[in-house]
Design a protein around this motif. Sequence first.
Motif, PDB file in Angstrom:
ATOM      1  N   CYS A   1       1.162 -20.057   1.582  1.00  0.00           N
ATOM      2  CA  CYS A   1       1.316 -18.557   2.053  1.00  0.00           C
ATOM      3  C   CYS A   1       2.382 -18.324   1.186  1.00  0.00           C
TER       4      CYS A   1
ATOM      5  N   GLU B   1      -2.918 -20.803  -2.034  1.00  0.00           N
ATOM      6  CA  GLU B   1      -1.900 -19.443  -2.066  1.00  0.00           C
ATOM      7  C   GLU B   1      -0.711 -19.937  -2.644  1.00  0.00           C
TER       8      GLU B   1
ATOM      9  N   TRP C   1       0.182  -9.636   1.948  1.00  0.00           N
ATOM     10  CA  TRP C   1      -0.328 -10.837   2.091  1.00  0.00           C
ATOM     11  C   TRP C   1       0.376 -11.645   3.562  1.00  0.00           C
TER      12      TRP C   1
ATOM     13  N   SER D   1       2.365 -15.845  -1.393  1.00  0.00           N
ATOM     14  CA  SER D   1       2.430 -14.628  -2.248  1.00  0.00           C
ATOM     15  C   SER D   1       3.919 -13.673  -1.899  1.00  0.00           C
TER      16      SER D   1
ATOM     17  N   GLN E   1     -12.478 -10.093  -1.996  1.00  0.00           N
ATOM     18  CA  GLN E   1     -11.508 -11.277  -2.692  1.00  0.00           C
ATOM     19  C   GLN E   1     -12.491 -12.368  -2.879  1.00  0.00           C
TER      20      GLN E   1
END
Length: 281
Positions: free
Chosen positions: A31, A69, A38, A33, A139
């Motif tokens: 995670c 990510e 996000w 970003s 995406q």
Amino acid sequence: MLPLFLTAAALTIALALAETRNLQLMSWNICGSQDEDWGCAKFGTTADKIGVVKYHVEENFVNAALLQEICENDLTALVDGLGSGWSAAFRPYQWSQDGVLSNNKCGNGRTDRIGTAIVVHAGYTAAQLYNTTQPWRGQNRPFHCVTATWWGTRLCVVHLTPAHGNTNPDNYDWEYADDQMKEIKAVVDGYPKVAFGGDFNVQPPYFAGNQRAWLWPSGFYSTGPGVAGYSDCDQGLDRDTHDGGYKIDFVFSKMEKRWCAVGASAYSDHHVLIYSLAITV
């Protein structure tokens, strides 16, 4: 034709030369970003996330990691921090606007790309991006692999398209994960030694009430001894891998399992998985 005693001697030599090497393979959606859309801002700093990977390298002897990510500059900092002998293969997420692709950026003023990565100790070869079915408008998530040199094993990182959201604004209800898993299976089936994992965005096929169980193709998910397919790291215990209380992260292989660890982290909404494998080389 060789005499029988020579054939037996050759077999003895071959067995003597065979060696078992342990591979601790980590998978984690970090995670990472910096873009507020996000939803990752509350999960710590880049240094925090890098620290989690370094911790597992040092404490759980992780030799390779499948990361989702992760921002490209953060990946560079991670590899540099791990020291000599580490390297990484990176592929970016891309947004498709009617087939025109643009790389996703890390965000919040940063212009480096965000994507998935395979981090390996002792070198890799044959890095390759494979084509998978992706939204025409929406995406796009990569599927790619490398061969970890020391283990002679193909490693692949997965991030499948989720059910809805910004998957495909033109066709909100379309599913892509079923096609993607068939395409992934066709790739990994071609390697005698392979391990692959990541964020699948779908729960196991045998979970009660899983309305997306049909997405898993036949022969992909082995549900027990003697059942065709790949065994998941945490199969049987099926611990949650996401803060939402569900299991959507997996690491699969057909090679000999030693142990599996699953642990939550304050620095991502996804949990860390480590699959320890015994590999004969």
